[in-house]
Write a protein that holds these residues in place. Structure first.
Motif, PDB file in Angstrom:
ATOM      1  N   LEU A 106       0.827  -1.206   0.000  1.00 53.12           N
ATOM      2  CA  LEU A 106       0.000   0.000   0.000  1.00 53.12           C
ATOM      3  C   LEU A 106       0.861   1.256   0.000  1.00 53.12           C
ATOM      4  O   LEU A 106       0.574   2.213  -0.719  1.00 53.12           O
ATOM      5  CB  LEU A 106      -0.940  -0.001   1.213  1.00 53.12           C
ATOM      6  CG  LEU A 106      -1.907   1.155   1.334  1.00 53.12           C
ATOM      7  CD1 LEU A 106      -2.833   1.208   0.126  1.00 53.12           C
ATOM      8  CD2 LEU A 106      -2.731   1.038   2.603  1.00 53.12           C
ATOM      9  N   LEU A 107       1.941   1.243   0.787  1.00 54.78           N
ATOM     10  CA  LEU A 107       2.824   2.406   0.836  1.00 54.78           C
ATOM     11  C   LEU A 107       3.499   2.650  -0.512  1.00 54.78           C
ATOM     12  O   LEU A 107       3.680   3.790  -0.922  1.00 54.78           O
ATOM     13  CB  LEU A 107       3.878   2.232   1.933  1.00 54.78           C
ATOM     14  CG  LEU A 107       3.369   2.228   3.366  1.00 54.78           C
ATOM     15  CD1 LEU A 107       4.498   1.911   4.334  1.00 54.78           C
ATOM     16  CD2 LEU A 107       2.722   3.544   3.720  1.00 54.78           C
ATOM     17  N   ASN A 108       3.885   1.576  -1.193  1.00 57.10           N
ATOM     18  CA  ASN A 108       4.532   1.723  -2.500  1.00 57.10           C
ATOM     19  C   ASN A 108       3.557   2.206  -3.570  1.00 57.10           C
ATOM     20  O   ASN A 108       3.955   2.890  -4.507  1.00 57.10           O
ATOM     21  CB  ASN A 108       5.170   0.400  -2.935  1.00 57.10           C
ATOM     22  CG  ASN A 108       6.349   0.026  -2.068  1.00 57.10           C
ATOM     23  OD1 ASN A 108       6.961   0.881  -1.432  1.00 57.10           O
ATOM     24  ND2 ASN A 108       6.665  -1.249  -2.015  1.00 57.10           N
ATOM     25  N   ALA A 109       2.282   1.848  -3.444  1.00 53.18           N
ATOM     26  CA  ALA A 109       1.285   2.236  -4.438  1.00 53.18           C
ATOM     27  C   ALA A 109       0.776   3.656  -4.221  1.00 53.18           C
ATOM     28  O   ALA A 109       0.288   4.289  -5.148  1.00 53.18           O
ATOM     29  CB  ALA A 109       0.103   1.255  -4.402  1.00 53.18           C
ATOM     30  N   ALA A 110       0.893   4.145  -2.997  1.00 49.67           N
ATOM     31  CA  ALA A 110       0.374   5.482  -2.685  1.00 49.67           C
ATOM     32  C   ALA A 110       1.353   6.552  -3.167  1.00 49.67           C
ATOM     33  O   ALA A 110       2.558   6.323  -3.270  1.00 49.67           O
ATOM     34  CB  ALA A 110       0.170   5.617  -1.178  1.00 49.67           C
ATOM     35  N   GLY A 111       0.808   7.719  -3.434  1.00 50.09           N
ATOM     36  CA  GLY A 111       1.646   8.848  -3.797  1.00 50.09           C
ATOM     37  C   GLY A 111       2.393   9.373  -2.580  1.00 50.09           C
ATOM     38  O   GLY A 111       2.147   8.933  -1.456  1.00 50.09           O
ATOM     39  N   PRO A 112       3.293  10.330  -2.778  1.00 51.60           N
ATOM     40  CA  PRO A 112       4.110  10.827  -1.666  1.00 51.60           C
ATOM     41  C   PRO A 112       3.279  11.394  -0.504  1.00 51.60           C
ATOM     42  O   PRO A 112       3.572  11.127   0.654  1.00 51.60           O
ATOM     43  CB  PRO A 112       4.972  11.918  -2.297  1.00 51.60           C
ATOM     44  CG  PRO A 112       4.912  11.692  -3.753  1.00 51.60           C
ATOM     45  CD  PRO A 112       3.667  10.933  -4.040  1.00 51.60           C
ATOM     46  N   ARG A 113       2.259  12.165  -0.799  1.00 53.06           N
ATOM     47  CA  ARG A 113       1.444  12.769   0.261  1.00 53.06           C
ATOM     48  C   ARG A 113       0.656  11.698   1.020  1.00 53.06           C
ATOM     49  O   ARG A 113       0.607  11.705   2.243  1.00 53.06           O
ATOM     50  CB  ARG A 113       0.488  13.811  -0.346  1.00 53.06           C
ATOM     51  CG  ARG A 113      -0.431  14.452   0.655  1.00 53.06           C
ATOM     52  CD  ARG A 113       0.321  15.444   1.514  1.00 53.06           C
ATOM     53  NE  ARG A 113      -0.600  16.081   2.442  1.00 53.06           N
ATOM     54  CZ  ARG A 113      -0.278  16.505   3.620  1.00 53.06           C
ATOM     55  NH1 ARG A 113       0.968  16.387   4.047  1.00 53.06           N
ATOM     56  NH2 ARG A 113      -1.159  17.062   4.407  1.00 53.06           N
ATOM     57  N   MET A 114       0.039  10.771   0.285  1.00 53.91           N
ATOM     58  CA  MET A 114      -0.726   9.700   0.919  1.00 53.91           C
ATOM     59  C   MET A 114       0.207   8.778   1.700  1.00 53.91           C
ATOM     60  O   MET A 114      -0.139   8.309   2.788  1.00 53.91           O
ATOM     61  CB  MET A 114      -1.507   8.919  -0.138  1.00 53.91           C
ATOM     62  CG  MET A 114      -2.419   7.888   0.463  1.00 53.91           C
ATOM     63  SD  MET A 114      -3.563   8.693   1.599  1.00 53.91           S
ATOM     64  CE  MET A 114      -4.983   7.711   1.354  1.00 53.91           C
ATOM     65  N   ASN A 115       1.390   8.530   1.169  1.00 53.02           N
ATOM     66  CA  ASN A 115       2.386   7.707   1.858  1.00 53.02           C
ATOM     67  C   ASN A 115       2.736   8.342   3.204  1.00 53.02           C
ATOM     68  O   ASN A 115       2.790   7.659   4.225  1.00 53.02           O
ATOM     69  CB  ASN A 115       3.632   7.563   0.981  1.00 53.02           C
ATOM     70  CG  ASN A 115       4.597   6.536   1.508  1.00 53.02           C
ATOM     71  OD1 ASN A 115       4.781   6.393   2.707  1.00 53.02           O
ATOM     72  ND2 ASN A 115       5.224   5.822   0.593  1.00 53.02           N
ATOM     73  N   TRP A 116       2.966   9.648   3.209  1.00 49.04           N
ATOM     74  CA  TRP A 116       3.297  10.362   4.441  1.00 49.04           C
ATOM     75  C   TRP A 116       2.148  10.251   5.438  1.00 49.04           C
ATOM     76  O   TRP A 116       2.364   9.972   6.627  1.00 49.04           O
ATOM     77  CB  TRP A 116       3.598  11.828   4.118  1.00 49.04           C
ATOM     78  CG  TRP A 116       3.995  12.634   5.307  1.00 49.04           C
ATOM     79  CD1 TRP A 116       5.241  12.715   5.858  1.00 49.04           C
ATOM     80  CD2 TRP A 116       3.146  13.458   6.115  1.00 49.04           C
ATOM     81  NE1 TRP A 116       5.229  13.543   6.953  1.00 49.04           N
ATOM     82  CE2 TRP A 116       3.939  14.019   7.132  1.00 49.04           C
ATOM     83  CE3 TRP A 116       1.796  13.777   6.071  1.00 49.04           C
ATOM     84  CZ2 TRP A 116       3.436  14.875   8.100  1.00 49.04           C
ATOM     85  CZ3 TRP A 116       1.285  14.638   7.036  1.00 49.04           C
ATOM     86  CH2 TRP A 116       2.102  15.176   8.032  1.00 49.04           C
ATOM     87  N   LEU A 117       0.924  10.441   4.979  1.00 50.29           N
ATOM     88  CA  LEU A 117      -0.242  10.348   5.866  1.00 50.29           C
ATOM     89  C   LEU A 117      -0.395   8.941   6.445  1.00 50.29           C
ATOM     90  O   LEU A 117      -0.672   8.781   7.644  1.00 50.29           O
ATOM     91  CB  LEU A 117      -1.517  10.752   5.125  1.00 50.29           C
ATOM     92  CG  LEU A 117      -1.682  12.226   4.813  1.00 50.29           C
ATOM     93  CD1 LEU A 117      -2.873  12.455   3.896  1.00 50.29           C
ATOM     94  CD2 LEU A 117      -1.828  13.030   6.101  1.00 50.29           C
ATOM     95  N   LEU A 118      -0.208   7.934   5.617  1.00 44.76           N
ATOM     96  CA  LEU A 118      -0.304   6.552   6.105  1.00 44.76           C
ATOM     97  C   LEU A 118       0.774   6.256   7.139  1.00 44.76           C
ATOM     98  O   LEU A 118       0.512   5.605   8.158  1.00 44.76           O
ATOM     99  CB  LEU A 118      -0.201   5.570   4.935  1.00 44.76           C
ATOM    100  CG  LEU A 118      -1.420   5.471   4.021  1.00 44.76           C
ATOM    101  CD1 LEU A 118      -1.087   4.650   2.780  1.00 44.76           C
ATOM    102  CD2 LEU A 118      -2.592   4.857   4.768  1.00 44.76           C
ATOM    103  N   GLU A 119       1.989   6.717   6.883  1.00 38.23           N
ATOM    104  CA  GLU A 119       3.063   6.465   7.839  1.00 38.23           C
ATOM    105  C   GLU A 119       2.841   7.221   9.140  1.00 38.23           C
ATOM    106  O   GLU A 119       3.100   6.688  10.225  1.00 38.23           O
ATOM    107  CB  GLU A 119       4.417   6.788   7.217  1.00 38.23           C
ATOM    108  CG  GLU A 119       4.818   5.752   6.200  1.00 38.23           C
ATOM    109  CD  GLU A 119       6.272   5.837   5.808  1.00 38.23           C
ATOM    110  OE1 GLU A 119       6.899   6.899   5.997  1.00 38.23           O
ATOM    111  OE2 GLU A 119       6.773   4.821   5.308  1.00 38.23           O
TER     112      GLU A 119
END
Length: 175
Positions: free
Chosen positions: A80-93
């Motif tokens: 999921l982290l690899n598929a998400a864009g940079p902003r969404m990746n940051w929010l997920l983390e």
């Protein structure tokens, strides 16, 4: 900025020190097993060796958690982290580290109470060793506190710098 560098050195030293203590606990397990084998071969009895090895295993596990986290050795699902864009990746983390920090501090709160009541009531192990249980439980608590600090450290680093402090896993593609 000097205070932040001192804090960073302290935290990195704390994580490394906990990892070294975890390794020493593993060496203690090895020594206990060897002594128990030697005792059996010579017809002697080494009471409490399995209990002490169990205490050392629990201590090693909890003391190693923070170092394993920062070295990328914990299992993470990166699909999921690899598929998400940079902003969404940051929010997920941020969300993951926030939940992880909250759960770790919750565990610390109740583990502290658990150790306190074991000490207060004088709980001892049921094995032949009759060890006061607050002693091995205290090492578990120390490891849990260090893990909670490491998760909070990663969360704050992610919020303020945009990057967590975990190194990329060299073992697999977990994260």
């Amino acid at each position: 900025m000097a205070a932040l560098r001192i804090l960073r050195r302290f935290l990195d030293g704390l994580y490394t020190g906990a990892s070294v203590l975890a390794a020493l606990c593993l060496v203690a397990i090895l020594v206990l097993i060897l002594l128990q084998m030697l005792a059996r071969w010579t017809g002697e009895v080494f009471p409490g060796a399995p209990e002490y090895a169990g205490y050392a295993m629990a201590a090693a596990s909890f003391l190693a958690f923070a170092g394993a986290l920062n070295n990328g050795a914990h299992i993470r699902v990166g699909i999921l982290l690899n598929a998400a864009g940079p902003r969404m990746n940051w929010l997920l983390e941020v969300w993951c580290f926030a939940i992880g920090s909250a759960v770790a501090w919750y565990f610390v709160w109740f583990a502290r109470r658990f150790v306190y009541w074991s000490w207060k009531f004088g709980d001892v192990s049921q094995g032949q060793d009759k060890t006061a249980l607050w002693m091995p439980q205290s090492l578990m608590l120390v490891g849990a506190v260090i893990l909670a600090i490491a998760l909070t450290d990663n969360l704050l680093s992610l919020i303020f710098t945009g990057r967590h402090r975990m190194r990329q896993s060299v073992v697999g593609e977990g994260g």
